[in-house]
Design a protein around this motif. Structure first.
Motif, PDB file in Angstrom:
ATOM      1  N   GLY A   1       0.708  -1.261  -0.124  1.00 25.84           N
ATOM      2  CA  GLY A   1      -0.131  -0.059   0.071  1.00 25.84           C
ATOM      3  C   GLY A   1       0.986   1.269  -0.026  1.00 25.84           C
ATOM      4  N   GLU A   2       0.498   2.091  -0.921  1.00 30.82           N
ATOM      5  CA  GLU A   2       1.049   3.743  -0.836  1.00 30.82           C
ATOM      6  C   GLU A   2       0.021   4.548  -0.479  1.00 30.82           C
ATOM      7  OE1 GLU A   2       4.526   3.280  -4.251  1.00 30.82           O
ATOM      8  OE2 GLU A   2       2.495   2.564  -4.927  1.00 30.82           O
ATOM      9  N   PHE A   3      -0.568   4.454   0.659  1.00 24.93           N
ATOM     10  CA  PHE A   3      -1.665   5.540   1.052  1.00 24.93           C
ATOM     11  C   PHE A   3      -1.022   6.989   1.230  1.00 24.93           C
ATOM     12  CE2 PHE A   3      -2.626   1.120   3.137  1.00 24.93           C
ATOM     13  CZ  PHE A   3      -3.348   0.833   1.955  1.00 24.93           C
ATOM     14  N   ASN A   4       0.309   7.141   1.728  1.00 24.29           N
ATOM     15  CA  ASN A   4       0.742   8.296   2.261  1.00 24.29           C
ATOM     16  C   ASN A   4       2.121   8.530   1.380  1.00 24.29           C
ATOM     17  OD1 ASN A   4      -0.819   8.550   4.713  1.00 24.29           O
ATOM     18  ND2 ASN A   4       0.110   6.828   5.290  1.00 24.29           N
ATOM     19  N   PHE A   5       2.560   9.823   1.509  1.00 23.21           N
ATOM     20  CA  PHE A   5       3.931  10.045   0.770  1.00 23.21           C
ATOM     21  C   PHE A   5       4.603  11.027   1.740  1.00 23.21           C
ATOM     22  CE2 PHE A   5       1.117  12.727  -1.141  1.00 23.21           C
ATOM     23  CZ  PHE A   5       2.061  14.096  -1.505  1.00 23.21           C
ATOM     24  N   ARG A   6       6.027  11.423   1.270  1.00 20.96           N
ATOM     25  CA  ARG A   6       6.578  12.435   2.117  1.00 20.96           C
ATOM     26  C   ARG A   6       6.738  13.571   1.269  1.00 20.96           C
ATOM     27  NH1 ARG A   6       6.563  12.189   7.190  1.00 20.96           N
ATOM     28  NH2 ARG A   6       8.897  13.127   7.382  1.00 20.96           N
ATOM     29  N   ARG A   7       5.993  14.583   1.639  1.00 16.50           N
ATOM     30  CA  ARG A   7       6.140  15.907   1.085  1.00 16.50           C
ATOM     31  C   ARG A   7       7.414  16.676   1.388  1.00 16.50           C
ATOM     32  NH1 ARG A   7       4.183  21.271   1.055  1.00 16.50           N
ATOM     33  NH2 ARG A   7       3.340  21.212   3.119  1.00 16.50           N
ATOM     34  N   GLY A   8       8.004  17.363   0.512  1.00 13.47           N
ATOM     35  CA  GLY A   8       9.302  18.286   0.862  1.00 13.47           C
ATOM     36  C   GLY A   8       8.968  19.601   0.064  1.00 13.47           C
ATOM     37  N   ALA A   9       9.949  20.372   0.107  1.00 16.49           N
ATOM     38  CA  ALA A   9      10.054  21.919  -0.386  1.00 16.49           C
ATOM     39  C   ALA A   9       9.948  21.666  -1.909  1.00 16.49           C
ATOM     40  CB  ALA A   9      10.997  22.488   0.236  1.00 16.49           C
ATOM     41  N   ASP A  10      10.646  20.439  -2.263  1.00 18.86           N
ATOM     42  CA  ASP A  10      10.940  20.391  -3.817  1.00 18.86           C
ATOM     43  C   ASP A  10       9.570  19.738  -4.437  1.00 18.86           C
ATOM     44  OD1 ASP A  10      11.089  17.878  -2.401  1.00 18.86           O
ATOM     45  OD2 ASP A  10      12.743  17.099  -3.880  1.00 18.86           O
ATOM     46  N   THR A  11       8.407  19.312  -3.549  1.00 23.77           N
ATOM     47  CA  THR A  11       7.320  18.947  -4.175  1.00 23.77           C
ATOM     48  C   THR A  11       6.661  19.823  -4.833  1.00 23.77           C
ATOM     49  OG1 THR A  11       7.275  17.076  -2.533  1.00 23.77           O
ATOM     50  CG2 THR A  11       5.318  17.451  -3.821  1.00 23.77           C
ATOM     51  N   SER A  12       5.957  19.564  -6.145  1.00 30.09           N
ATOM     52  CA  SER A  12       5.012  20.702  -6.775  1.00 30.09           C
ATOM     53  C   SER A  12       3.830  20.775  -6.208  1.00 30.09           C
ATOM     54  CB  SER A  12       5.153  20.386  -8.323  1.00 30.09           C
ATOM     55  OG  SER A  12       4.657  19.198  -8.373  1.00 30.09           O
ATOM     56  N   PHE A  13       3.720  21.155  -5.017  1.00 30.79           N
ATOM     57  CA  PHE A  13       2.204  21.028  -4.126  1.00 30.79           C
ATOM     58  C   PHE A  13       2.044  22.652  -4.243  1.00 30.79           C
ATOM     59  CE2 PHE A  13       0.160  22.059  -0.110  1.00 30.79           C
ATOM     60  CZ  PHE A  13      -0.868  21.276  -0.271  1.00 30.79           C
TER      61      PHE A  13
ATOM     62  N   ASP B   1       3.945  23.164   6.325  1.00 24.25           N
ATOM     63  CA  ASP B   1       5.521  23.367   5.938  1.00 24.25           C
ATOM     64  C   ASP B   1       6.106  23.403   7.149  1.00 24.25           C
ATOM     65  OD1 ASP B   1       4.220  23.381   3.504  1.00 24.25           O
ATOM     66  OD2 ASP B   1       5.385  25.027   2.666  1.00 24.25           O
ATOM     67  N   VAL B   2       5.787  24.130   8.014  1.00 28.43           N
ATOM     68  CA  VAL B   2       6.602  24.458   9.364  1.00 28.43           C
ATOM     69  C   VAL B   2       6.961  23.253  10.081  1.00 28.43           C
ATOM     70  CG1 VAL B   2       4.558  24.494  10.938  1.00 28.43           C
ATOM     71  CG2 VAL B   2       6.642  25.759  11.611  1.00 28.43           C
ATOM     72  N   LEU B   3       6.462  22.093   9.740  1.00 28.98           N
ATOM     73  CA  LEU B   3       6.884  21.087  10.553  1.00 28.98           C
ATOM     74  C   LEU B   3       8.134  20.333   9.672  1.00 28.98           C
ATOM     75  CD1 LEU B   3       3.632  19.202  11.424  1.00 28.98           C
ATOM     76  CD2 LEU B   3       4.979  20.682  12.746  1.00 28.98           C
ATOM     77  N   MET B   4       8.424  20.840   8.490  1.00 30.80           N
ATOM     78  CA  MET B   4       9.663  20.245   7.774  1.00 30.80           C
ATOM     79  C   MET B   4      11.076  20.494   8.767  1.00 30.80           C
ATOM     80  SD  MET B   4       8.635  21.278   3.855  1.00 30.80           S
ATOM     81  CE  MET B   4       7.336  20.933   3.013  1.00 30.80           C
ATOM     82  N   GLU B   5      10.877  21.614   9.461  1.00 31.91           N
ATOM     83  CA  GLU B   5      12.313  21.686  10.129  1.00 31.91           C
ATOM     84  C   GLU B   5      12.317  20.765  11.145  1.00 31.91           C
ATOM     85  OE1 GLU B   5      14.592  23.591   9.129  1.00 31.91           O
ATOM     86  OE2 GLU B   5      13.580  23.811   7.142  1.00 31.91           O
ATOM     87  N   ARG B   6      11.307  20.063  11.365  1.00 35.22           N
ATOM     88  CA  ARG B   6      11.394  19.279  12.658  1.00 35.22           C
ATOM     89  C   ARG B   6      11.491  17.760  12.275  1.00 35.22           C
ATOM     90  NH1 ARG B   6       6.107  21.867  16.063  1.00 35.22           N
ATOM     91  NH2 ARG B   6       6.779  23.906  15.843  1.00 35.22           N
ATOM     92  N   THR B   7      11.560  17.722  11.218  1.00 36.38           N
ATOM     93  CA  THR B   7      11.740  16.152  10.565  1.00 36.38           C
ATOM     94  C   THR B   7      13.227  15.926  10.053  1.00 36.38           C
ATOM     95  OG1 THR B   7      10.774  16.533   8.508  1.00 36.38           O
ATOM     96  CG2 THR B   7       9.362  16.092  10.268  1.00 36.38           C
ATOM     97  N   ALA B   8      13.461  14.658  10.200  1.00 36.14           N
ATOM     98  CA  ALA B   8      15.082  14.170   9.859  1.00 36.14           C
ATOM     99  C   ALA B   8      15.226  14.549   8.329  1.00 36.14           C
ATOM    100  CB  ALA B   8      15.204  12.860  10.398  1.00 36.14           C
ATOM    101  N   ASP B   9      14.055  13.994   7.706  1.00 38.50           N
ATOM    102  CA  ASP B   9      14.359  14.227   6.203  1.00 38.50           C
ATOM    103  C   ASP B   9      14.000  15.562   5.506  1.00 38.50           C
ATOM    104  OD1 ASP B   9      11.486  13.891   6.630  1.00 38.50           O
ATOM    105  OD2 ASP B   9      11.139  12.104   5.280  1.00 38.50           O
ATOM    106  N   LYS B  10      13.450  16.470   6.360  1.00 37.25           N
ATOM    107  CA  LYS B  10      12.880  17.849   6.170  1.00 37.25           C
ATOM    108  C   LYS B  10      11.658  17.595   5.154  1.00 37.25           C
ATOM    109  CE  LYS B  10      16.065  19.609   8.248  1.00 37.25           C
ATOM    110  NZ  LYS B  10      15.989  20.235   9.606  1.00 37.25           N
ATOM    111  N   ARG B  11      10.916  16.633   5.453  1.00 35.42           N
ATOM    112  CA  ARG B  11       9.674  16.460   4.588  1.00 35.42           C
ATOM    113  C   ARG B  11       8.321  16.237   5.500  1.00 35.42           C
ATOM    114  NH1 ARG B  11      10.130  15.297  -0.818  1.00 35.42           N
ATOM    115  NH2 ARG B  11      12.381  15.592  -1.330  1.00 35.42           N
ATOM    116  N   VAL B  12       7.327  16.213   5.228  1.00 38.02           N
ATOM    117  CA  VAL B  12       6.200  15.931   6.093  1.00 38.02           C
ATOM    118  C   VAL B  12       5.105  15.073   5.370  1.00 38.02           C
ATOM    119  CG1 VAL B  12       6.167  18.372   7.017  1.00 38.02           C
ATOM    120  CG2 VAL B  12       5.051  17.996   4.980  1.00 38.02           C
TER     121      VAL B  12
END
Length: 372
Positions: free
Chosen positions: A202-214, A238-249
């Motif tokens: 299953g691929e129900f979620n994905f990790r979104r980063g600053a480089d994702t075309s969102f 986006d604010v949570l990106m700074e708190r994650t190891a991969d800089k993604r949410v």
């Protein structure tokens, strides 16, 4: 006299007990839903308990009771090809939270020689990548789906692989529920079949980063809604990106009209070849079924497919191909509206003003056009 009063009181108690029993027996009984059954999504259906049904082997098709929704995949989905599966209906949708103001992005303009004569501005429109699209030629008309490899790479690869093998050619839309979805992709045509390939994770979620075309529509407390190209998406802010190891949410796609998702059985990692096209929005399926694309052409065709559970004399996929595999002279040239372009952003602003706190990214979809 005392004895008479006691008798009258006893009779009253018995009457109340009978009324209570009568009330309980009048409650609606649970409906049994076949393994692959989904709940029909009547827009504002009262919260009902979803029924559960067991279906034989492979993944069953989704069945829909009035207020809950669940989709089950026929192919090896959920459970291995030979195991019976059980599908449980999902809870009714949660009311939308108050909306915030949109934050438009600046569109990047790309020059595409083959579309320069389309008459469409490249600030508002982009060409559909033929390697990233599937053409469904059905008995009701043509459907063109843009794929979402950023969200579900494994499922996108499987759909392209099966299309290139001709697996889907001639298969029926065996289960179609009005105001819900149309399910197909089962070689058996009864919701219990699949391909001979292994089931998918299953691929129900994905990790979104600053480089994702969102492209965001609005912020709502702890979540942001918007689009990744044509796919409606909900994400952590986006604010949570700074708190994650991969800089993604964490982010996930939403089951809006035109979205294509993978059917499965009870096992979350049982999707195989069956899929369903949404005829309406149904948020209770989010994060439970893998979305791998969205129709940019042919939503009216999806909604015109013959309804039934199962469908008698069903509509069929006459031919299914990766758009890039269609010879140039026959290949439809498709332009898709940019969600970050001024025209779409204008539509978004108007919709936010009109819908207010009730706005959903299912209310607005980028247009697709076939050009000369």
């Amino acid at each position: 006299m005392k004895r008479e009063l006691m008798v009258v009181g006893l009779v009253g108690v018995l009457a109340l007990g009978a009324a209570s029993v009568g009330a309980q027996s009048s409650a609606p009984p649970l409906r049994v839903i076949p393994m692959g059954a989904n709940e029909r999504p009547p827009a504002k259906a009262p919260v009902k308990k979803a029924p559960v049904k067991t279906v034989a082997t492979k993944a069953p098709a989704p069945k829909a009771p009035a207020s809950n929704a669940v989709l089950t995949n026929a192919p090896t989905v959920k459970a291995p090809v030979a195991k019976a599966n059980v599908v449980k209906a999902a809870a009714p949708p949660i009311p939308p939270r108050p909306a915030a103001s949109p934050t438009p992005s600046t569109p990047a303009v790309t020059q595409t020689p083959q579309f320069v004569n389309s008459g469409l501005s490249l600030t508002d429109w982009r060409p559909l990548d033929p390697e990233n699209a599937i053409l469904f030629e059905t008995s009701k008309g043509r459907i063109i789906v843009e794929l979402a490899p950023e969200l579900a790479p494994g499922h996108v690869a499987r759909i392209k692989e099966l299309a290139r093998e001709g697996f889907y050619d001639g298969l029926a839309f065996h289960r179609v529920i009005d105001t819900f979805m149309a399910q197909g992709g089962d070689p058996k045509g009864d919701g219990t079949g699949g391909s001979d390939k292994p089931n998918l994770t299953g691929e129900f979620n994905f990790r979104r980063g600053a480089d994702t075309s969102f492209v965001r529509a609005i912020d709502r407390g702890g979540a942001v809604i918007g689009w990744v190209r044509t796919i409606p998406v909900t994400s952590q802010p986006d604010v949570l990106m700074e708190r994650t190891a991969d800089k993604r949410v964490a982010a996930w796609a939403n089951h809006c009209p035109g979205v294509v998702s993978m059917a499965r059985a009870e096992d979350e990692n049982s999707a195989n070849s069956q899929f369903f096209l949404m005829r309406a929005s149904y948020p209770t399926l989010d994060r439970r079924y893998t979305i791998w694309g969205r129709a940019v052409i042919g939503l009216e065709v999806i909604r015109a497919l013959k309804v039934g559970e199962p469908v008698v004399d069903p509509d069929r996929m006459v031919r299914v191909r990766v758009l890039a595999d269609v010879i140039q002279s026959e290949r439809p040239k498709v332009m898709v509206q940019r969600t970050d372009g001024p025209a779409f952003q204008g539509r978004l602003a108007a919709s936010l003003q009109e819908r207010g706190a009730g706005f959903s990214n299912c209310d607005l979809a980028p247009e697709g056009r076939i050009v000369p």
